[in-house]
Design a protein around this motif. Sequence first.
Motif, PDB file in Angstrom:
ATOM      1  N   UNK A   1       0.781  -1.227   0.000  1.00  0.00           N
ATOM      2  CA  UNK A   1       0.000   0.000   0.000  1.00  0.00           C
ATOM      3  C   UNK A   1       0.817   1.283   0.000  1.00  0.00           C
ATOM      4  N   UNK A   2       2.117   1.192   0.211  1.00  0.00           N
ATOM      5  CA  UNK A   2       2.957   2.391   0.212  1.00  0.00           C
ATOM      6  C   UNK A   2       3.254   2.830  -1.212  1.00  0.00           C
ATOM      7  N   UNK A   3       3.427   4.126  -1.375  1.00  0.00           N
ATOM      8  CA  UNK A   3       3.843   4.713  -2.649  1.00  0.00           C
ATOM      9  C   UNK A   3       5.121   5.506  -2.386  1.00  0.00           C
ATOM     10  N   UNK A   4       6.078   5.371  -3.270  1.00  0.00           N
ATOM     11  CA  UNK A   4       7.364   6.029  -3.096  1.00  0.00           C
ATOM     12  C   UNK A   4       7.721   6.823  -4.340  1.00  0.00           C
ATOM     13  N   UNK A   5       8.443   7.892  -4.148  1.00  0.00           N
ATOM     14  CA  UNK A   5       9.068   8.645  -5.236  1.00  0.00           C
ATOM     15  C   UNK A   5      10.561   8.682  -4.942  1.00  0.00           C
TER      16      UNK A   5
END
Length: 86
Positions: A25-29
């Motif tokens: 569920x995590x989103x990273x840039x």
Amino acid sequence: MWRWHQASGSTKLLLDGVSWTVRAGERWAVLGPNGAGKTTLLTLTGAAGFPSSGTIEILGERMGRTDVGRLRRQIGFVDARDGDRF
């Protein structure tokens, strides 16, 4: 550790001592200047490359000890160089 082997025969250290955990569920840039290792990091975590030393564990599987083709099918990896094929 990931080293880039240059045409001159020398090597350039790109990544070393990186530990990164991505949870469901995590989103990273990933941001940084040119040459900082962003593409290298994503290539390794996308199972599209292997480290020159050290280990990588992706989705509970250790690279070099698993079927990479099967592992890659579980990863959403899009390379910008493939953009003209979509």
